[in-house]
Design an enzyme around this catalytic site. Structure first.
Site, PDB file in Angstrom:
ATOM      1  N   ASP A   9       3.846  -0.363  -6.234  1.00 33.19           N
ATOM      2  CA  ASP A   9       2.700   0.109  -5.467  1.00 33.19           C
ATOM      3  C   ASP A   9       2.446   1.589  -5.768  1.00 33.19           C
ATOM      4  O   ASP A   9       3.323   2.294  -6.251  1.00 33.19           O
ATOM      5  CB  ASP A   9       2.982  -0.089  -3.974  1.00 33.19           C
ATOM      6  CG  ASP A   9       1.735  -0.383  -3.172  1.00 33.19           C
ATOM      7  OD1 ASP A   9       0.630  -0.175  -3.706  1.00 33.19           O
ATOM      8  OD2 ASP A   9       1.859  -0.817  -2.017  1.00 33.19           O
ATOM      9  N   GLU A  12      -1.137   4.773  -8.990  1.00 33.12           N
ATOM     10  CA  GLU A  12      -2.257   5.648  -9.329  1.00 33.12           C
ATOM     11  C   GLU A  12      -2.223   6.974  -8.572  1.00 33.12           C
ATOM     12  O   GLU A  12      -3.082   7.833  -8.779  1.00 33.12           O
ATOM     13  CB  GLU A  12      -3.575   4.929  -9.036  1.00 33.12           C
ATOM     14  CG  GLU A  12      -4.009   4.909  -7.584  1.00 33.12           C
ATOM     15  CD  GLU A  12      -3.218   3.970  -6.690  1.00 33.12           C
ATOM     16  OE1 GLU A  12      -3.513   3.889  -5.488  1.00 33.12           O
ATOM     17  OE2 GLU A  12      -2.297   3.288  -7.192  1.00 33.12           O
ATOM     18  N   ASP A  76      -5.978  -2.882  -1.521  1.00 27.47           N
ATOM     19  CA  ASP A  76      -6.108  -2.957  -0.061  1.00 27.47           C
ATOM     20  C   ASP A  76      -7.531  -3.310   0.374  1.00 27.47           C
ATOM     21  O   ASP A  76      -8.311  -2.450   0.784  1.00 27.47           O
ATOM     22  CB  ASP A  76      -5.683  -1.635   0.569  1.00 27.47           C
ATOM     23  CG  ASP A  76      -4.231  -1.292   0.248  1.00 27.47           C
ATOM     24  OD1 ASP A  76      -3.510  -2.190  -0.218  1.00 27.47           O
ATOM     25  OD2 ASP A  76      -3.834  -0.138   0.458  1.00 27.47           O
TER      26      ASP A  76
END
Length: 336
Positions: A9, A12, A76
Site C-alpha cells: 500500500d 505512491e 480507495d
C-alpha cells in the site's frame, strides 16, 4: 511463518521535496519509478522464498512495467453506485495498459454501502480476476447487511469457483500474450465500432460478457457485439440457456439480486467444474465443457494445474462433428 501474499500500500506517497537518493537520482522523476521498484523487490523476494506462482502481491500503485508484479487494485473508492462504475472504468483502462489482473474494494472503501449496493458490488467483484471485500470505517462481512446478502455472496463465490478451470486458462493465456482477464469490449471485438464507447460492461475472458448492475432498481442496459462468431448462433444467458441475445443489439433488463447479465459467446467452449469446493480442488473430477452453438474449428482447452498455475496438466482437443463436438481425451460436454 507461511505468509505468501503481501499488500504493498501507499507506494505512491514517497516524497520528492527535500529528498536525496543515494545515487543522485532526481526525486521528482523517481516518484512513479519508486512505486515500481517497491513492488518489484517485494514480489521477487516473496517468490524466491515461496516459489513460482505460489505468492501474490496486491499493489495499489505502480508504473509502466508493473504488470510483471501482479496483482493491482483500484484504491480507495467510495461506497456509491457511481464509484462502482468508476472502478470498472479504471480497471478496464488499466487492462488496456497491459495489466492482466485487477481488483476493486468490494462494497467500496470509504463509507458504508447500502445493502443493494453491497450485493451489486459483490456480483461485480466476484466476476473480477481477484476478489476482496474491504472497507475503511465499516466491515464488509455480509451478514451485517442482511441475511440475503450472505446468500448473494455465497452464490457468487460458488460461481467463481465453478469457473476456476476457465479463469486459470485465461490467466495463463494472459501471461503468455498480455490479454487481460477483464477486457474492454473493443479489445475483443475491434471490428464492431459500437463497442469503442462502451465502458459499463466487459468481457471476462474471451467467452463471457458481463454487464454489472449500477442502479438501485436493478435496471441495466447492455450491448451484444457483432463478430465472426455470429454464424455459430446467438449469445445465451448464463442463468437461463433458453434465453438468447442477437448480436448487434442493445438490451435493457431489470434483475433481482440472484442474477445479472452474464452472456455466453456463440461458438465458444468454456471449461467449468461444478464439483469444486475450492479453487485448489481436483482439476479433473467434475470437469465439464460448456459449448454454446456450433464450433466452426478445432479448439484446444488447457487444464491448468491449480496448485502450480504456470503448468498445464492436460490439453483437450475439441473438434466439430455432425452430432456436435468430439473431445480428445473424452470429457463431459454440455451443449446449449
Amino acid at each position: 511463518i507461511g505468509v505468501d501474499t503481501f499488500k504493498t500500500d501507499f507506494g505512491e506517497r514517497i516524497p520528492f521535496k527535500n529528498v536525496k537518493y543515494h545515487d543522485g537520482s532526481d526525486p521528482a522523476r523517481m516518484h512513479n519509478y519508486y512505486a515500481l521498484l517497491y513492488n518489484k523487490i517485494v514480489y521477487e523476494t516473496m517468490t524466491e522464498r515461496v516459489g513460482k506462482s505460489q505468492g501474490l502481491l496486491f499493489a495499489r500503485s505502480t508504473a509502466p512495467g508493473g504488470q510483471a508484479f501482479p496483482v493491482h487494485w483500484g484504491g480507495d473508492c467510495e461506497s456509491t453506485f457511481e464509484a462502482m462504475a468508476e472502478s470498472l472504468r479504471g480497471g478496464l483502462s488499466l487492462s488496456l495498459c497491459g495489466y492482466i489482473y485487477w481488483a476493486s474494494d468490494i462494497g467500496g472503501f470509504e463509507g458504508t454501502p447500502p445493502p443493494a449496493l453491497y450485493k451489486r458490488w459483490v456480483q461485480f467483484g466476484l466476476l473480477s480476476s481477484h476478489s476482496r471485500l474491504h472497507g475503511s470505517s465499516s466491515f464488509r462481512v455480509p451478514w451485517i447487511y442482511g441475511e440475503d446478502c450472505s446468500a448473494v455472496l455465497r452464490d457468487c463465490v460458488k460461481r467463481k469457483i465453478l469457473l476456476t478451470p476457465y479463469l486459470l486458462q485465461a490467466a495463463l493465456d494472459g501471461n503468455r500474450n498480455g490479454t487481460p482477464l477483464m477486457r474492454a469490449m473493443f479489445l475483443e471485438f475491434p471490428d464492431d465500432l459500437n463497442t469503442y464507447t462502451i465502458d459499463t460492461q466487459y468481457m471476462f475472458g474471451s467467452n463471457l460478457l458481463v454487464a454489472p448492475v449500477f442502479s438501485e432498481e436493478g435496471t441495466v442496459t447492455f450491448y451484444v457485439p457483432r463478430s465472426e462468431d455470429d454464424q455459430n448462433g446467438n449469445w445465451v444467458s448464463w442463468f437461463d440457456h433458453k434465453k438468447t441475445y442477437e448480436p448487434g443489439r442493445w438490451y435493457t433488463e431489470t434483475h433481482g439480486f440472484e442474477t445479472l447479465p452474464i452472456l455466453i459467446r456463440p461458438g465458444s467452449v468454456t471449461p467449468i467444474n461444478p464439483k469444486l469446493k475450492d479453487p485448489q480442488g481436483d482439476a479433473f473430477d467434475g470437469l465439464e465443457l460448456l459449448v454454446n452453438g456450433k464450433i466452426s474449428r478445432e479448439t484446444e482447452v488447457e487444464i491448468v494445474d491449480p496448485s502450480a498455475t504456470h503448468n498445464v496438466l492436460q490439453t483437450i482437443k475439441v473438434t466439430p462433428s455432425a452430432t456436435g463436438v468430439v473431445t480428445e481425451p473424452a470429457v463431459k460436454v454440455t451443449t446449449i
